[in-house]
Design a protein around this motif. Structure first.
Motif, PDB file in Angstrom:
ATOM      1  N   TYR A 144      50.018  51.261   8.420  1.00  7.99           N
ATOM      2  CA  TYR A 144      49.782  49.707   8.826  1.00  7.99           C
ATOM      3  C   TYR A 144      48.475  48.957   7.942  1.00  7.99           C
ATOM      4  O   TYR A 144      47.720  49.896   7.884  1.00  7.99           O
ATOM      5  CB  TYR A 144      49.800  49.457  10.247  1.00  7.99           C
ATOM      6  CG  TYR A 144      48.819  50.193  10.977  1.00  7.99           C
ATOM      7  CD1 TYR A 144      47.636  49.633  11.659  1.00  7.99           C
ATOM      8  CD2 TYR A 144      48.639  51.565  11.156  1.00  7.99           C
ATOM      9  CE1 TYR A 144      46.524  50.282  11.985  1.00  7.99           C
ATOM     10  CE2 TYR A 144      47.904  52.239  11.708  1.00  7.99           C
ATOM     11  CZ  TYR A 144      46.540  51.598  12.054  1.00  7.99           C
ATOM     12  OH  TYR A 144      45.552  52.049  12.788  1.00  7.99           O
ATOM     13  N   THR A 149      48.099  45.767  15.042  1.00  5.97           N
ATOM     14  CA  THR A 149      49.271  46.598  14.941  1.00  5.97           C
ATOM     15  C   THR A 149      49.004  47.842  16.051  1.00  5.97           C
ATOM     16  O   THR A 149      49.989  48.202  16.646  1.00  5.97           O
ATOM     17  CB  THR A 149      49.685  47.362  13.745  1.00  5.97           C
ATOM     18  OG1 THR A 149      49.895  46.335  12.881  1.00  5.97           O
ATOM     19  CG2 THR A 149      50.928  48.338  13.792  1.00  5.97           C
ATOM     20  N   TYR A 152      50.429  46.217  19.232  1.00  4.73           N
ATOM     21  CA  TYR A 152      52.061  46.252  19.007  1.00  4.73           C
ATOM     22  C   TYR A 152      52.436  47.538  19.397  1.00  4.73           C
ATOM     23  O   TYR A 152      53.573  47.834  20.247  1.00  4.73           O
ATOM     24  CB  TYR A 152      52.325  46.213  17.639  1.00  4.73           C
ATOM     25  CG  TYR A 152      53.632  46.556  17.220  1.00  4.73           C
ATOM     26  CD1 TYR A 152      54.836  45.220  17.429  1.00  4.73           C
ATOM     27  CD2 TYR A 152      54.176  47.724  16.579  1.00  4.73           C
ATOM     28  CE1 TYR A 152      56.059  45.864  17.143  1.00  4.73           C
ATOM     29  CE2 TYR A 152      55.446  48.002  16.449  1.00  4.73           C
ATOM     30  CZ  TYR A 152      56.375  46.960  16.703  1.00  4.73           C
ATOM     31  OH  TYR A 152      57.618  47.340  16.419  1.00  4.73           O
ATOM     32  N   LEU A 226      53.204  41.919  16.423  1.00  3.83           N
ATOM     33  CA  LEU A 226      53.566  42.409  15.137  1.00  3.83           C
ATOM     34  C   LEU A 226      53.327  41.475  14.056  1.00  3.83           C
ATOM     35  O   LEU A 226      53.904  40.277  14.105  1.00  3.83           O
ATOM     36  CB  LEU A 226      55.168  42.525  15.175  1.00  3.83           C
ATOM     37  CG  LEU A 226      55.905  43.111  13.939  1.00  3.83           C
ATOM     38  CD1 LEU A 226      54.918  44.506  13.372  1.00  3.83           C
ATOM     39  CD2 LEU A 226      57.368  43.445  14.080  1.00  3.83           C
ATOM     40  N   ASP A 230      52.910  43.925   8.223  1.00  2.00           N
ATOM     41  CA  ASP A 230      53.311  45.230   8.620  1.00  2.00           C
ATOM     42  C   ASP A 230      54.581  45.546   9.106  1.00  2.00           C
ATOM     43  O   ASP A 230      55.247  46.371   9.412  1.00  2.00           O
ATOM     44  CB  ASP A 230      52.253  45.639   9.719  1.00  2.00           C
ATOM     45  CG  ASP A 230      50.999  46.018   9.507  1.00  2.00           C
ATOM     46  OD1 ASP A 230      50.862  46.360   8.142  1.00  2.00           O
ATOM     47  OD2 ASP A 230      49.974  45.847  10.449  1.00  2.00           O
TER      48      ASP A 230
END
Length: 287
Positions: A144, A149, A152, A226, A230
């Motif tokens: 990523y 992220t 996430y 998100l 990514d």
């Protein structure tokens, strides 16, 4: 080389035979990442089995202590049992912090010392350790670029664990464990005794409806975190999200009757979800 292949085959076999939702997400990854994730899953599975040995008259605390020492030994000199060797190799290759694996074991150890949680605030650290940490490990393997992220991964891990808890309410009760917060049982007028007896009634349905709504919130929070850059590298995570969200929908569709109905997603449906997301990702990436 044969020894490495044998270790990878062992981890892959553990993952496949478990019937885990994760297996279907891993199918679409390049082989090095797929094998690393098989190793991570096998480590999680065997670690969890050590804790559940308490039901068979074993000494899970001692077994978990030995497992921790084996992990420490591997990270110090590269020697350890097969599954720890493969997960350690994956950790080195993908630069996964050792503390993640230690925290995962801390979460599993909680099952040896706690069988009840007074509030959701008390439950959250458990969910973080046994599920969000797995997500944080996985994204290091997926790859990523956006630091968000990590949010996430954390939120999606909580969503997954809450879904597991809801599906397994009856199974956990048979083991004497109740993960639904005690204050929320009281709020909906559903007693611990009723839960342990598998009593399915209106109060239980309303309690479960509330729990499902919370899980939905975490799924939404994960999706919001998100980042576009990514999305492609996190395809496997999104496949897992689709499968787990479908499982949550199935719980709701069955009127929350997790005591008398085996709520699962069949293999064909999992493959269809995984294949559909893979195809959509492939089409988006075409020039």
């Amino acid at each position: 080389m044969n020894q490495v292949n044998d270790l990878q085959t062992n981890s892959r076999t553990i993952t496949r035979q478990s019937g885990s939702n994760f297996y279907y997400a891993f199918l679409f990854l390049p082989k090095p990442k797929r094998e690393a994730l098989y190793a991570v899953y096998a480590f999680c599975r065997l670690s969890d089995d050590l804790v559940d040995d308490s039901q068979a008259g074993g000494d899970p605390a001692a077994a978990l202590t030995r497992w921790r020492k084996a992990l420490d030994t591997y990270f110090q000199d590269g020697v350890g049992p097969p599954v720890i060797t493969t997960v350690g190799q994956a950790a080195r290759r993908f630069h996964i912090p050792k503390v993640y694996f230690e925290e995962l074991l801390n979460g599993m150890e909680m099952d040896l010392t706690r069988a009840r949680y007074a509030t959701f605030e008390e439950l959250y650290p458990y969910c973080y350790r046994v599920a969000s940490i797995v997500g944080l490990i996985c994204i290091e393997i997926f790859g990523y670029t956006n630091p968000q992220t990590k949010i996430y991964a954390e939120q999606l891990g909580i969503a997954f664990q809450l879904t597991n808890i809801l599906r397994d309410v009856g199974v956990d009760a048979q083991r004497g464990r109740i993960y639904l917060p005690q204050d929320e049982l009281k709020r909906f007028g559903y007693s611990e005794e009723e839960l342990l007896a598998g009593r399915y009634n209106r109060a239980f349905m309303e309690l479960m409806q509330f729990q499902c709504a919370r899980a939905r919130d975490f799924f939404r929070a994960a999706s919001a975190a998100l980042s576009a850059e990514d999305e492609r590298s996190l395809l496997a995570a999104e496949i897992m999200r689709a499968i787990y969200y479908r499982l949550l929908l199935r719980i709701e569709a069955q009127q929350y009757d997790v005591f008398h109905k085996n709520i699962t997603i069949g293999k064909p449906r999992k493959l269809l979800l995984a294949g559909g997301l893979w195809l959509r990702s492939a089409l988006r990436s075409r020039p």
